[in-house]
Design an enzyme around this catalytic site. Structure first.
Site, PDB file in Angstrom:
ATOM      1  N   GLU A 213      64.325 125.662  59.823  1.00  0.00           N
ATOM      2  CA  GLU A 213      62.984 124.975  60.417  1.00  0.00           C
ATOM      3  C   GLU A 213      62.176 125.506  61.250  1.00  0.00           C
ATOM      4  O   GLU A 213      61.051 125.072  61.660  1.00  0.00           O
ATOM      5  CB  GLU A 213      63.362 123.338  60.624  1.00  0.00           C
ATOM      6  CG  GLU A 213      63.837 122.680  59.207  1.00  0.00           C
ATOM      7  CD  GLU A 213      63.045 122.312  58.442  1.00  0.00           C
ATOM      8  OE1 GLU A 213      61.740 122.381  58.824  1.00  0.00           O
ATOM      9  OE2 GLU A 213      63.386 121.944  57.280  1.00  0.00           O
TER      10      GLU A 213
ATOM     11  N   TYR B  12      59.086 116.387  64.453  1.00  0.00           N
ATOM     12  CA  TYR B  12      59.446 116.703  62.914  1.00  0.00           C
ATOM     13  C   TYR B  12      60.043 117.258  62.509  1.00  0.00           C
ATOM     14  O   TYR B  12      61.119 116.996  61.345  1.00  0.00           O
ATOM     15  CB  TYR B  12      58.223 118.181  62.245  1.00  0.00           C
ATOM     16  CG  TYR B  12      58.274 118.832  60.477  1.00  0.00           C
ATOM     17  CD1 TYR B  12      58.236 118.278  59.845  1.00  0.00           C
ATOM     18  CD2 TYR B  12      58.792 120.064  61.720  1.00  0.00           C
ATOM     19  CE1 TYR B  12      58.172 118.783  58.325  1.00  0.00           C
ATOM     20  CE2 TYR B  12      59.628 120.421  60.384  1.00  0.00           C
ATOM     21  CZ  TYR B  12      59.233 119.628  59.117  1.00  0.00           C
ATOM     22  OH  TYR B  12      59.655 120.194  57.781  1.00  0.00           O
TER      23      TYR B  12
ATOM     24  N   ASP C  13      55.654 117.358  56.570  1.00  0.00           N
ATOM     25  CA  ASP C  13      55.327 119.211  56.461  1.00  0.00           C
ATOM     26  C   ASP C  13      53.605 118.947  55.832  1.00  0.00           C
ATOM     27  O   ASP C  13      53.776 118.282  55.648  1.00  0.00           O
ATOM     28  CB  ASP C  13      56.113 119.790  56.717  1.00  0.00           C
ATOM     29  CG  ASP C  13      56.162 119.722  54.999  1.00  0.00           C
ATOM     30  OD1 ASP C  13      56.446 118.833  54.297  1.00  0.00           O
ATOM     31  OD2 ASP C  13      56.818 121.342  54.567  1.00  0.00           O
TER      32      ASP C  13
END
Length: 360
Positions: free
Chosen positions: A45, A128, A146
């Site tokens: 990520e 996020y 996203d």
């Protein structure tokens, strides 16, 4: 199509069409009880921020071989990690990667926090990333949003609010769709849907599992979404870089300040990136201007004038000197590697010309 039915439909599609990615556990394996390693989820990520899957794969695989656990990464030398990151861009991520790994080692016993709140306390982990790790690694019903999810959701609901102002609305809408069952698989499923079917241009609506519930498809204007506020044109900045070798054949580099662009990375000495005309070279040498390299950062274009010098000597204690065996151009950030490639080609050309003259 009701929200629970939509989640079930998407998960059925994902079971058949999930992308095979090196950091991912397949939906079939998850059903047998195999859970993703939070370290690999976190690593992927962080790398995927502002970067494509295609660009990240080789970096991820190399990092995992070099540092297979978060503790191994925490114990690594900064320069080695930053060097391996070179070329991936957005270098603050690499510095935060090390900070975060060391916090997990020192404050959490090498184990990732298992809640969104605990993950948010880590350096470099924002809303996020925390939601992604909590959902994918720990199967918590967190909403992961996203760029792919924003695009899918904006088309699904035909949201007329343009980005970036639409982000809170899109998050709220995506949250309504997130199921309590298999939330980790769902998060990856909706990202896969955006990456492979509901693409930015020419979305493949005919094979989309959500085609019947998509408001934009019904209106026939799906390619119009998401709406975006026009971006301001990027300014152009100018700077100078000085590529030099000593009389012993060492390259003269410097470690950039920790804060700012390319922070903590090795680079060539030079001006800041607001000087079209430098006052003087950073140290004495027989300098020649060899050309320009261009590079685009998030907020501006850069034109870097490159100078080179050979056989320099003198007071260079404040610089990082690297002999041929200790220097890899691939360890440099992209713009510095461009400067090296340009300057190095002139070193090589001069040497060939000199050898030819001697033979004559």
């Amino acid at each position: 199509m009701k929200q629970l039915e939509m989640a079930t439909t998407l998960l059925g599609w994902y079971d058949c069409h999930a992308r095979d990615l090196p950091w991912r556990v397949s939906p079939q394996d998850r059903k047998t009880g195999i859970m993703p390693d939070p370290y690999r989820v976190w690593m992927s990520e962080i790398m995927l921020q502002q970067t494509t899957v295609a660009a990240v794969k080789s970096y991820f695989e190399r990092f995992i071989v070099l540092w297979p656990t978060v503790t191994a990464l925490a114990n690594a030398e900064d320069e080695r990690v930053l060097g391996e990151w070179a070329g991936l861009g957005y270098y603050a991520r690499a510095r935060n990667l090390l900070k975060c790994a060391r916090v997990i080692r020192d404050a959490h016993g090498g184990v990732f926090p298992k809640t969104r709140e605990g993950l948010l306390s880590l350096p470099g982990v924002g809303p996020y990333t925390a939601a992604a790790i909590a959902s994918i690694a720990f199967d918590l019903p967190e909403t992961v949003v996203d760029g792919n999810v924003e695009r899918v959701t904006s088309r699904l609901f035909r949201l007329e609010t343009p980005l970036p102002a639409a982000k809170p609305e899109l998050t709220a809408l995506a949250q309504r769709l997130t199921p309590n069952e298999r939330p980790g698989d769902y998060a990856q499923a909706i990202m896969d849907l955006g990456a492979t079917v509901c693409t930015p241009k020419s979305p493949a609506c005919g094979i989309c599992p959500w085609m019947d519930g998509c408001a934009a498809r019904k209106a026939g204007d799906q390619a119009r979404f998401p709406l975006k506020t026009p971006k301001k044109p990027k300014p152009t900045r100018h700077g100078h870089a000085y590529v030099a070798r000593t009389t012993r054949g060492e390259w003269v580099l410097e470690t950039r300040p920790d804060k700012g662009l390319l922070g903590g990375m090795l680079g060539w000495p030079g001006t800041d990136w607001r000087e079209a005309h430098p006052k003087a070279a950073p140290f004495e040498g027989t300098w020649s201007e060899v050309g320009e390299v261009r590079h685009t950062f998030t907020h501006f274009h850069l034109i870097l004038t490159v100078h080179r010098a050979d056989q320099v000597e003198g007071a260079l204690e404040s610089y990082a000197l690297r002999g041929q065996n200790a220097f890899r151009a691939s360890d440099l950030p992209t713009v510095m590697r461009k400067a090296f490639d340009l300057a190095h080609s002139t070193f090589t050309t001069d040497r060939v010309a000199s050898d030819a003259n001697q033979e004559a």
